[in-house]
Scaffold this active site. Structure first.
Site, mmCIF file in Angstrom:
data_model
loop_
_atom_site.group_PDB
_atom_site.id
_atom_site.type_symbol
_atom_site.label_atom_id
_atom_site.label_comp_id
_atom_site.label_asym_id
_atom_site.label_seq_id
_atom_site.Cartn_x
_atom_site.Cartn_y
_atom_site.Cartn_z
ATOM 1 N N THR A 142 33.193 -28.844 -3.603
ATOM 2 C CA THR A 142 32.864 -30.000 -4.440
ATOM 3 C C THR A 142 32.858 -31.299 -3.637
ATOM 4 O O THR A 142 33.593 -31.421 -2.647
ATOM 5 C CB THR A 142 33.907 -30.112 -5.579
ATOM 6 O OG1 THR A 142 33.819 -31.400 -6.185
ATOM 7 C CG2 THR A 142 35.333 -29.941 -5.070
ATOM 8 N N ASP A 143 32.072 -32.262 -4.115
ATOM 9 C CA ASP A 143 32.073 -33.586 -3.459
ATOM 10 C C ASP A 143 33.426 -34.274 -3.607
ATOM 11 O O ASP A 143 33.729 -35.226 -2.886
ATOM 12 C CB ASP A 143 30.948 -34.481 -4.015
ATOM 13 C CG ASP A 143 31.030 -34.761 -5.513
ATOM 14 O OD1 ASP A 143 31.937 -34.245 -6.189
ATOM 15 O OD2 ASP A 143 30.156 -35.506 -6.014
ATOM 16 N N GLU A 144 34.259 -33.783 -4.545
ATOM 17 C CA GLU A 144 35.539 -34.455 -4.802
ATOM 18 C C GLU A 144 36.502 -34.351 -3.633
ATOM 19 O O GLU A 144 37.467 -35.105 -3.553
ATOM 20 C CB GLU A 144 36.166 -33.904 -6.084
ATOM 21 C CG GLU A 144 35.238 -34.116 -7.251
ATOM 22 C CD GLU A 144 35.858 -33.882 -8.609
ATOM 23 O OE1 GLU A 144 37.068 -34.050 -8.753
ATOM 24 O OE2 GLU A 144 35.099 -33.532 -9.530
ATOM 25 N N LYS A 165 40.831 -27.644 -3.702
ATOM 26 C CA LYS A 165 39.511 -27.268 -3.171
ATOM 27 C C LYS A 165 39.434 -27.614 -1.677
ATOM 28 O O LYS A 165 38.876 -26.857 -0.884
ATOM 29 C CB LYS A 165 38.392 -27.979 -3.932
ATOM 30 C CG LYS A 165 38.209 -27.538 -5.370
ATOM 31 C CD LYS A 165 37.793 -26.084 -5.533
ATOM 32 C CE LYS A 165 36.393 -25.800 -5.047
ATOM 33 N NZ LYS A 165 35.990 -24.379 -5.357
ATOM 34 N N TYR A 185 43.323 -30.876 -8.269
ATOM 35 C CA TYR A 185 42.116 -30.036 -8.180
ATOM 36 C C TYR A 185 41.416 -30.235 -6.838
ATOM 37 O O TYR A 185 41.180 -29.271 -6.105
ATOM 38 C CB TYR A 185 41.148 -30.361 -9.328
ATOM 39 C CG TYR A 185 39.729 -29.863 -9.099
ATOM 40 C CD1 TYR A 185 39.451 -28.500 -9.028
ATOM 41 C CD2 TYR A 185 38.672 -30.765 -8.932
ATOM 42 C CE1 TYR A 185 38.160 -28.039 -8.800
ATOM 43 C CE2 TYR A 185 37.372 -30.309 -8.715
ATOM 44 C CZ TYR A 185 37.114 -28.947 -8.646
ATOM 45 O OH TYR A 185 35.838 -28.502 -8.412
HETATM 46 P P1 NAD Z 1 34.252 -22.727 -14.505
HETATM 47 O O1 NAD Z 1 35.636 -23.245 -14.759
HETATM 48 O O2 NAD Z 1 33.216 -22.840 -15.571
HETATM 49 O O3 NAD Z 1 34.336 -21.185 -14.118
HETATM 50 C C1 NAD Z 1 35.277 -20.666 -13.224
HETATM 51 C C2 NAD Z 1 35.156 -19.154 -13.252
HETATM 52 O O4 NAD Z 1 36.066 -18.610 -12.280
HETATM 53 C C3 NAD Z 1 35.540 -18.545 -14.602
HETATM 54 O O5 NAD Z 1 34.634 -17.512 -14.937
HETATM 55 C C4 NAD Z 1 36.933 -17.993 -14.354
HETATM 56 O O6 NAD Z 1 37.267 -16.887 -15.188
HETATM 57 C C5 NAD Z 1 36.835 -17.599 -12.893
HETATM 58 N N1 NAD Z 1 38.144 -17.579 -12.218
HETATM 59 C C6 NAD Z 1 39.109 -18.536 -12.246
HETATM 60 N N2 NAD Z 1 40.174 -18.151 -11.515
HETATM 61 C C7 NAD Z 1 39.853 -16.934 -10.996
HETATM 62 C C8 NAD Z 1 40.542 -16.029 -10.139
HETATM 63 N N3 NAD Z 1 41.765 -16.296 -9.683
HETATM 64 N N4 NAD Z 1 39.922 -14.875 -9.789
HETATM 65 C C9 NAD Z 1 38.675 -14.580 -10.268
HETATM 66 N N5 NAD Z 1 37.999 -15.389 -11.086
HETATM 67 C C10 NAD Z 1 38.572 -16.555 -11.446
HETATM 68 O O7 NAD Z 1 33.804 -23.441 -13.165
HETATM 69 P P2 NAD Z 1 32.381 -24.046 -12.742
HETATM 70 O O8 NAD Z 1 32.266 -25.410 -13.300
HETATM 71 O O9 NAD Z 1 31.323 -23.039 -12.988
HETATM 72 O O10 NAD Z 1 32.611 -24.195 -11.175
HETATM 73 C C11 NAD Z 1 32.353 -23.114 -10.300
HETATM 74 C C12 NAD Z 1 32.655 -23.534 -8.886
HETATM 75 O O11 NAD Z 1 31.885 -24.681 -8.553
HETATM 76 C C13 NAD Z 1 34.116 -23.938 -8.655
HETATM 77 O O12 NAD Z 1 34.526 -23.446 -7.415
HETATM 78 C C14 NAD Z 1 34.085 -25.451 -8.666
HETATM 79 O O13 NAD Z 1 35.123 -25.988 -7.863
HETATM 80 C C15 NAD Z 1 32.711 -25.716 -8.069
HETATM 81 N N6 NAD Z 1 32.085 -26.978 -8.479
HETATM 82 C C16 NAD Z 1 31.970 -27.302 -9.808
HETATM 83 C C17 NAD Z 1 31.341 -28.495 -10.164
HETATM 84 C C18 NAD Z 1 31.176 -28.895 -11.610
HETATM 85 O O14 NAD Z 1 30.759 -30.022 -11.880
HETATM 86 N N7 NAD Z 1 31.449 -28.033 -12.566
HETATM 87 C C19 NAD Z 1 30.844 -29.350 -9.172
HETATM 88 C C20 NAD Z 1 30.980 -28.977 -7.829
HETATM 89 C C21 NAD Z 1 31.597 -27.791 -7.497
HETATM 90 P P1 TYD Z 2 34.673 -34.559 -15.454
HETATM 91 O O1 TYD Z 2 33.523 -33.996 -16.212
HETATM 92 O O2 TYD Z 2 36.050 -34.130 -15.808
HETATM 93 O O3 TYD Z 2 34.361 -34.300 -13.920
HETATM 94 P P2 TYD Z 2 35.112 -34.895 -12.596
HETATM 95 O O4 TYD Z 2 36.427 -35.425 -12.982
HETATM 96 O O5 TYD Z 2 35.232 -33.656 -11.811
HETATM 97 O O6 TYD Z 2 34.207 -35.913 -12.034
HETATM 98 O O7 TYD Z 2 34.629 -36.139 -15.574
HETATM 99 C C1 TYD Z 2 33.478 -36.879 -15.210
HETATM 100 C C2 TYD Z 2 33.799 -38.335 -15.395
HETATM 101 O O8 TYD Z 2 34.002 -38.589 -16.805
HETATM 102 C C3 TYD Z 2 35.082 -38.758 -14.718
HETATM 103 O O9 TYD Z 2 34.935 -40.099 -14.228
HETATM 104 C C4 TYD Z 2 36.118 -38.742 -15.829
HETATM 105 C C5 TYD Z 2 35.299 -39.122 -17.047
HETATM 106 N N1 TYD Z 2 35.778 -38.548 -18.329
HETATM 107 C C6 TYD Z 2 36.040 -39.382 -19.413
HETATM 108 O O10 TYD Z 2 35.868 -40.620 -19.354
HETATM 109 N N2 TYD Z 2 36.510 -38.820 -20.569
HETATM 110 C C7 TYD Z 2 36.729 -37.489 -20.681
HETATM 111 O O11 TYD Z 2 37.188 -37.041 -21.767
HETATM 112 C C8 TYD Z 2 36.434 -36.642 -19.569
HETATM 113 C C9 TYD Z 2 36.653 -35.152 -19.657
HETATM 114 C C10 TYD Z 2 35.954 -37.214 -18.407
#
Ligand code: NAD
Ligand code: TYD
Length: 330
Positions: free
Chosen positions: A121-123, A149, A145
């Site tokens: 992630t960019d975070e 990561k 988090y």
């Molecule tokens: P999500 O929370 O929707 O899904 C996570 C999945 O991983 C679920 O199916 C869960 O059951 C599975 N999981 C969790 N712990 C596990 C374990 N110990 N063993 C096996 N499976 C496990 O997540 P997402 O939003 O789809 O994100 C997927 C990946 O992308 C993550 O690694 C996250 O850090 C990365 N990512 C997400 C975002 C975003 O905006 N959602 C952005 C950048 C990177």
């Molecule tokens: P989020 O979707 O949790 O992603 P991330 O924290 O990984 O960027 O949040 C996106 C942005 O929205 C972040 O600046 C936090 C803000 N946010 C709110 O203002 N209210 C909320 O209830 C949530 C979940 C996020």
């Protein structure tokens, strides 16, 4: 090509599973099925001859040693993924995102898996007031988090330097689209707005994120998997930067609600003010995001509007307890 996709029942992982199967790959989906893992997300490929499912934890060395046998590449999506939950309970994040990644990596090394792609992630870079992060910038995570990561990323790079493993890391920006668990900003606000509930904007709502549609994120991962150089990191950002309050207003408009639903609530501790990515490196491999933000957001709102049967059951039970804990005292 035989891929082991972990976390394939989650939001981005399930989009990737669909893409990989459509493109002719054989996919083994290994998922622990946490609160965020939903078998419904892959129900339409469950009987496909190129798909199989393993119910396991990436931190379970025995299970992953078995699952990586005969696999060409591993794409590791499995993670605890929500910042607010990491602030409430960091333990599972360290267990899965740090330890789980190491266990999986080591199983791949032992089995001689061809490539390990870590979905990051960019975070991990932390906040940037202006400009955009390059892959060569130092990591400086703020939340449990993003620190977990970052720990995963460092191990992946160490396995490359120490054991010569073929690894690639992608660092994606804030992702949105169908099938995203309604705890993150966009699906939470869309489903709350559809139900006429308030939208809890943290602080002044002027925090900026770079948004990318899930399919564009998956396309970036696919490109890095097939064309990325071993040991390299690739930023995957949509390039659409907006403050949260703008996203909130767009959602209100698309759901036919007004600003009376906006509730400014206590800010998130350690809240990163702005994320931005320089994606030159991945673009040099031929990738670019294909969808404009307004169009992709409208498509996403349409999906949640027509798929109440997907999210209504989620927003009960465990979710209610989480919601009360997260927002009750704000
Ligand atoms: P999500 O929370 O929707 O899904 C996570 C999945 O991983 C679920 O199916 C869960 O059951 C599975 N999981 C969790 N712990 C596990 C374990 N110990 N063993 C096996 N499976 C496990 O997540 P997402 O939003 O789809 O994100 C997927 C990946 O992308 C993550 O690694 C996250 O850090 C990365 N990512 C997400 C975002 C975003 O905006 N959602 C952005 C950048 C990177
Ligand atoms: P989020 O979707 O949790 O992603 P991330 O924290 O990984 O960027 O949040 C996106 C942005 O929205 C972040 O600046 C936090 C803000 N946010 C709110 O203002 N209210 C909320 O209830 C949530 C979940 C996020």
């Amino acid at each position: 090509m035989k891929l082991l996709v972990t976390g394939g029942c989650g939001f981005i992982g399930s989009a990737f599973v669909h893409m990989a199967i459509e493109r002719g790959a054989e996919v083994v989906n290994l998922d622990k099925l946490t609160y965020a893992g939903n078998p419904e997300n892959v129900a339409d490929v469950a009987d496909h001859p190129a798909y199989s499912f393993v119910h396991a934890d990436i931190a379970d060395a025995e299970a992953v040693a078995e699952a990586v046998k005969g696999v060409d590449a591993v794409v590791n999506f499995a993670a605890e993924s929500h910042v607010d939950r990491s602030i409430l309970d960091p333990g599972e994040f360290i267990q899965t995102d740090v330890l789980g990644t190491a266990v999986l990596l080591d199983a791949c090394r032992t089995a001689g898996v061809g490539r390990f792609l870590q979905v990051s992630t960019d975070e991990v870079y932390g906040s940037i007031p202006s400009g955009a992060f390059k892959e060569t910038d130092p990591i400086n995570p703020s939340s449990p988090y993003s620190a977990s990561k970052a720990g995963g990323d460092l191990q992946v790079l160490a396995w490359h330097r120490t054991y010569g493993m073929d690894v690639v890391i992608t660092r994606g920006s804030n992702t949105f689209g169908p099938r995203q668990y309604p705890e993150k900003l966009i699906p939470l606000f869309v489903t709350n707005a559809l139900d006429g509930l308030s939208l809890p904007v943290y602080g002044d709502g002027m925090q900026v994120r770079d948004w990318i549609f899930a399919d564009d994120h998956c396309e970036g991962i696919w490109t890095a998997l097939h064309s990325g150089a071993a040991g390299e990191v690739y930023n995957v950002g949509g390039g659409y930067e907006a403050p949260n309050i703008e996203i909130t207003q767009r959602i209100l408009e698309l759901t036919g609600r007004d600003e009376s639903l906006i509730a400014h609530v206590e800010d998130r501790p350690g809240h990163d003010r702005r994320y931005a990515l320089d994606t030159t490196r991945l673009r040099e491999l031929g990738w670019e995001p294909s969808r404009g933000f307004p169009e992709a957001l409208a498509q996403t709102v349409e999906w949640y509007t027509s798929r109440r049967e997907w999210w209504e059951p989620i927003k009960s039970g465990e979710y209610r307890a989480y919601y009360e804990r997260q927002y009750g005292g704000r």
